[in-house]
Design an enzyme around this catalytic site. Structure first.
Site, PDB file in Angstrom:
ATOM      1  N   ASP A   1       0.854  -1.174   0.000  1.00  0.00           N
ATOM      2  CA  ASP A   1       0.000   0.000   0.000  1.00  0.00           C
ATOM      3  C   ASP A   1       0.900   1.237   0.000  1.00  0.00           C
ATOM      4  O   ASP A   1       2.075   1.155   0.349  1.00  0.00           O
ATOM      5  CB  ASP A   1      -0.892  -0.036   1.247  1.00  0.00           C
TER       6      ASP A   1
ATOM      7  N   LYS B   1      -8.581  30.993  -0.458  1.00  0.00           N
ATOM      8  CA  LYS B   1      -7.773  29.874  -0.964  1.00  0.00           C
ATOM      9  C   LYS B   1      -8.707  28.807  -1.496  1.00  0.00           C
ATOM     10  O   LYS B   1      -9.899  28.760  -1.129  1.00  0.00           O
ATOM     11  CB  LYS B   1      -6.877  29.298   0.134  1.00  0.00           C
TER      12      LYS B   1
ATOM     13  N   ASP C   1      -3.572  -1.315   5.480  1.00  0.00           N
ATOM     14  CA  ASP C   1      -4.029  -0.801   6.770  1.00  0.00           C
ATOM     15  C   ASP C   1      -5.543  -0.614   6.839  1.00  0.00           C
ATOM     16  O   ASP C   1      -6.106  -0.481   7.910  1.00  0.00           O
ATOM     17  CB  ASP C   1      -3.342   0.525   7.100  1.00  0.00           C
TER      18      ASP C   1
ATOM     19  N   ASP D   1      -8.195  -3.641   2.506  1.00  0.00           N
ATOM     20  CA  ASP D   1      -7.019  -4.488   2.280  1.00  0.00           C
ATOM     21  C   ASP D   1      -7.197  -5.894   2.838  1.00  0.00           C
ATOM     22  O   ASP D   1      -6.391  -6.781   2.545  1.00  0.00           O
ATOM     23  CB  ASP D   1      -5.777  -3.856   2.925  1.00  0.00           C
TER      24      ASP D   1
END
Length: 1040
Positions: A376, A527, A734, A738
């Protein structure tokens, strides 16, 4: 069939679940294959009215109570179905009788059978076989109990998924909001979710207010994702109008409609996929089974040969069977099972100190066998935190290097002119107007703050915990480092208006009363996504001058944006504006909902880019893997551009992809010669269109591979593809997504810090520091343990023949027995155990990371090992033992020639006048005492020669002197312990008689010493020729 296979078959017959029909089995397999396919739903694409009609619901009133009850009855509760759990007693039985334990059980039963046969024929028979049988049973039971407690992960996978299920849900029923248990939700329910809640099911967003979810439990990615009613992608996992079962709401609130519940949710499919995968047998277990087969074949072969010889010599059939049983048992290395278990446990403890927690002992060796690592990205290869990497100001790119141990570094990529001094330099001066304006905007236009506790604030800025999203965290830490006192600066420049970021506007805006430069005008700062910020600007701030933002400047902006975006960096644009004091005096009431102030015609300042940087040491670790012949494949859910940039940064990709070559050569991708391409980046969409054969071709033909935007099912497919090539696969992960790949892999590696509970339960190994570099340490330890286990087997194999030969001569030459069955037990479970364990502390001979990983066809016990141990080393040891045995007898008047054919008279209790070589008469009692002295000398001979063998097997190629005689302190202790234990067994009264040993005088310890030195010289000479003539006969046949 192997013992383990037979026992498993017996118990599977006893288990009623195994009595399902073939049709049911095929249906289950088809269902599991369906789970491996990508999720295909249209609930996020269809118009809302169609969705309402599909689930017979109403957006305004929700479901009726009656409709909900009927849907619950038909579809079942909104919960995850637990898979079949193997009963605890059956797990223990498999450990008690499986593999090597099964062989020891056979040996124990044979010993007890031999004792029963002897007792029936002669009630006064010694109890040697009884003791040996009982001892073997004790060893097997104790080892099984130890192994049972090591198997901690079984049955806990679904428990981890259950913890992720919310308990209550707020739902609209009969037009009223009510709170019900989450498991009572059904499709069509209208639910309300707010910050801090878990999503109670898979939900289509109907309306949202700045709603963000944390998908880390599902994907492992920690960046919060905005959710809104808009369908933004055909892929249900990518669209913004779906929120998934068990994910956390971290900001805002939403109203949604339940579209999937229980096992049909995305999380439910992953849970079923992980639980439905069978537990793969570890490479070490495969080797142990292979070793059991070898030992079984050798033992049975010797047994049959002896039985034929005995019957040909017209021995009584009961006597023949008893001795055949003794021969078979002597071939079984009784102490090896305990030795292997202890060695693996010691190595596992050593790995914990190096931040690598091993949950399954056999996984220690499995990591050393790995030939491919599917890693990963987030948190494993990278630090799982955003860090400012570049800025663009005054039309130039600035590289930023931040560290919590060193001063920050900021420099222009190319020399620029200072607008105040006129000097050219790459150094970024803190007084530069463009820099000051950009930093001011970055500090003010933000909400993130440091966690306000004394311990946290005492850390360096990069190590402090920040309350805010990943991007704002990175900017806050950056500005705190380069300016300092950011929160105090914000307090001095009071915020009077705020428009938070949303998915529609894609910007964040705030207005401040400033006091830092004597200007009383309000400062508007903004922003957001660079292209959105640029379109709201009319001017650009360059070298302390405001310049019209024309097409030329826009082109420069786009060039820099594409360059930095192409590096996989997240880009945020910044702009500001001083509001006219006449129109917006101090105390003006700004309206954020209906802006009564300008939000266009602003001044563009530049942009700041962030990236999740590679972990320190990862590049070196990837290079070490490459040197060790291990293929590192990146498998991530991130965007292909980001994945490729990180892969290049850590060395997973070191050459051009086909697209890179096409761009550099200015040719179409289709014209690129695939022979020139070693690297490839495959997106999840592309992977979904590949057949198994096409995937296999990619895996074989490309040495550097990145899979990006992959789903949990695709990760599993990638692992299966690697295993089809015969590779031993390790997978790191994690997230819950997975877990199927982690379980399918030969060794699953989870993250200790960022890993979800599910991934930790599924994995075989946990990296306590979440660092890919720790895997390399594990590979080194795994390869070392494999080498050392081979040494243990060679060491054990050798003495097996030494225990067998006395029986052979006893039958063929008709001489007195040189070694009793109970004395074999003293060697196997006594003097040999500690020396065997000492190999666990042996260091590698050379850099074991410079050799390729072993193939699945490479065996721990080989024909060369059997030939070397049985045909050469064991013959030297046995010669030492027999020499000591004959010396004791010869000293007392029994020359070797007199012993031939003497067995029947020697063992007869009625014969009390048997004459020796000098004509002296011996009673049975005298012969028995002498026999104990002679057998003890044989025992001493084996113990002493095994010490030479211990150091002979210490290395495979190097001289023991080069390796260091005393470097392995535990081996030195083992030698001292062995001699001390032998003395205890010989000289403690009553104990020696019970073990058929005698307190021999010191001179009878000396006969085997010359054979000790001869064996040492033989091993040193053998290894010298192996080093001198690599690839020739000594290297092929005199090693393993």
């Amino acid at each position: 069939m192997a013992i383990k296979g037979r026992i498993t078959e017996i118990f599977s017959r006893l288990n009623p679940r195994s009595q399902k029909s073939k049709d049911a089995s095929d249906k289950k397999e088809k269902s599991f294959d369906d789970l491996k396919k990508e999720l295909t739903i249209d609930d996020h694409r269809v118009p809302l009215q169609e969705l309402v009609e599909r689930y017979h619901t109403s957006v305004e009133n929700g479901l009726t109570t009656a409709a909900a009850a009927e849907a619950l009855r038909v579809n079942g509760p909104n919960s995850l179905t637990p898979p079949y759990q193997t009963p605890e007693w059956l797990k223990f039985v498999r450990l008690l009788f499986g593999g090597f334990s099964g062989l020891l059980w056979v040996a124990a039963v044979l010993c007890l059978l031999a004792y029963i046969i002897q007792v029936v024929s002669d009630p006064t028979t010694p109890k040697d076989n009884l003791y040996l049988g009982v001892a073997l049973i004790i060893v097997v039971v104790i080892t099984a109990i130890f192994a049972y407690y090591q198997e901690a992960k079984a049955g806990k996978i679904m428990d981890s998924f259950k913890k992720m299920v919310p308990q209550q849900a707020t739902v609209l029923r009969d037009g009223k909001q009510t709170e019900i248990p989450a498991e009572e939700l059904v499709q069509g329910d209208v639910v309300f979710v707010k910050i801090g809640n878990r999503m109670p099911a898979d939900v289509r967003i109907l309306s949202s207010q700045s709603f963000k979810v944390d998908n880390s439990s599902l994907t492992g990615e920690s960046e919060p994702l905005a959710r809104s009613p808009d369908c933004t992608d055909d892929n249900p996992l990518e669209t913004k109008n779906l929120a998934f079962f068990s994910t956390f709401a971290v900001e805002g609130s939403c109203t949604g409609m339940v579209v999937r519940t229980g096992d049909n949710t995305v999380m439910g499919r992953i849970a079923a996929l992980a639980s439905g995968l069978g537990q793969e047998m570890s490479p070490l277990n495969v080797e142990i089974e292979h070793f059991v087969h070898i030992v079984t074949i050798v033992a049975i072969s010797f047994g049959i040969i002896f039985l034929v010889i005995l019957l040909a010599l017209k021995s009584y059939w009961i006597t023949a069977i008893v001795f055949v049983i003794g021969i078979i048992v002597s071939n079984v290395p009784e102490g090896l099972l305990a030795t292997i278990t202890v060695m693996l446990a010691l190595t596992a403890q050593r790995m914990v100190k190096r931040q690598c927690l091993v949950k399954n002992l056999t996984a220690v060796e499995a990591l050393g066998s790995v030939s491919t690592i599917c890693s990963d990205k987030t948190g494993t290869l990278t630090q799982n935190r955003m860090t400012v990497a570049h800025m663009w100001l005054d039309a130039n790119i600035v590289s930023v290097n931040l560290s919590h141990t060193h001063e920050s570094e900021m420099a222009f990529d190319n020399p620029v002119t200072d607008p105040q001094t006129g000097e050219q330099s790459t150094k970024l001066a803190s007084t530069r107007p463009g820099y000051q304006a950009l930093i001011r905007c970055a500090m003010l236009c933000a909400k993130a703050v440091f966690k306000p506790d004394e311990e946290n604030m005492a850390q360096s800025p990069l190590q402090r915990i920040v309350q805010g999203d990943a991007s704002e965290t990175a900017i806050l830490q950056f500005t705190e480092i380069v300016v300092g006192q950011v929160e105090q600066y914000r307090a001095k420049n009071k915020k009077v208006c705020d428009i938070p970021f949303n998915s529609t506007n894609k910007y964040q805006l705030s207005i401040h009363e400033t006091n830092d430069d004597g200007d009383e005008r309000h400062l508007l700062v903004m922003k957001g996504a660079p292209e959105r910020i640029l379109e709201r600007c009319q001017k650009i701030f360059i070298n302390n001058n405001e310049i019209d933002l024309n097409d030329e400047w826009k082109e420069k902006f786009n060039e820099a944006y594409m360059n930095l975006g192409g590096l996989g960096e997240r880009v945020l644009g910044f702009c500001d504006m001083r509001l006219p004091l006449g129109n917006f005096p101090r105390g003006f009431s700004f309206d954020p909902d209906n802006p009564n102030f300008p939000i266009r015609g602003l001044r563009f300042l530049g942009f700041i880019t962030m990236i999740d940087p590679p972990r320190p040491g990862v590049s070196d670790a990837v290079q070490k893997c490459r040197t060790a012949g291990i293929k590192v494949i990146m498998v991530t859910g991130d965007h292909p551009i980001t994945a490729k940039a990180i892969a290049k940064g850590v060395g997973i990709i070191t050459s051009d992809t086909a697209q890179d070559l096409a761009k550099r050569l200015d040719i179409p991708v289709s014209e690129v010669d695939q022979k020139d391409v070693r690297s490839i980046v495959v997106s999840g969409t592309e992977l979904g269109e590949l057949s198994s054969q096409q995937l296999d071709e990619i895996l074989i033909t490309h040495s550097e591979i990145v899979f990006a935007r992959t789903s949990p099912q695709q990760k599993l497919i990638i692992v299966e593809g690697c295993q089809r090539q015969g590779w031993i696969v390790g997978v790191t992960g994690d997230g819950v997504n997975d877990s199927p790949a982690l379980k399918k892999a030969d060794i699953g590696i989870s993250m200790g810090i960022s890993g979800s509970e599910v991934s930790k339960q599924v994995a075989d190994m946990i990296l306590l520091d979440d660092n890919f570099a720790t895997i390399v340490i594990g590979v080194e330890e795994g390869r070392l343990i494999f080498d050392n286990l081979k040494k243990v087997i060679a060491y054990t194999f050798t003495k097996n023949l030494c225990e067998l030969l006395p029986f052979l001569l006893y039958v063929v030459a008709d001489v007195p027995l040189a070694l009793s069955t109970i004395t074999i037990l003293c060697i196997d479970l006594g003097t040999d155990i500690v020396p065997s364990v000492s190999y666990a502390y042996e260091k590698s001979e050379a850099d074991i990371l410079k050799r390729p990983p072993r193939k699945k066809t490479d065996k721990m016990a080989t024909s060369q090992m059997v030939s070397l141990c049985y045909g050469q080393v064991a013959m030297i040891e046995a010669s030492g033992g027999f020499f000591a045995y004959l010396v004791v007898l010869a000293e007392s008047g029994w020359w070797p020639s007199r012993l031939l054919g003497l067995r029947e008279g020697w063992e007869s209790t009625k014969c009390n006048d048997l004459r020796d070589s000098y004509g002296q008469e011996w009673t049975y009692e005298q012969r028995h005492n002498l026999d104990l002295n002679a057998q003890t000398s044989y025992f001493i001979g084996i113990v002493i020669c095994q010490i030479a063998n211990l150091y002979g097997q210490k290395t495979i190629r190097r001289s023991a002197f080069q390796q260091g005689i005393f470097k392995n302190k535990f081996m030195v202790f083992a030698v001292i312990f062995t001699i001390a234990l032998a003395c205890v067994l010989l000289y403690v009264p009553y104990l020696n008689r019970a073990l058929n040993l005698a307190p021999n005088r010191f001179l009878w310890w000396l006969p085997p010493v010359p054979f000790f030195f001869y064996l040492w010289a033989f091993n040193e000479s053998r290894k010298y020729f192996i080093r001198k003539y690599p690839g020739r006969f000594p290297a092929r046949e005199l090693t393993y």
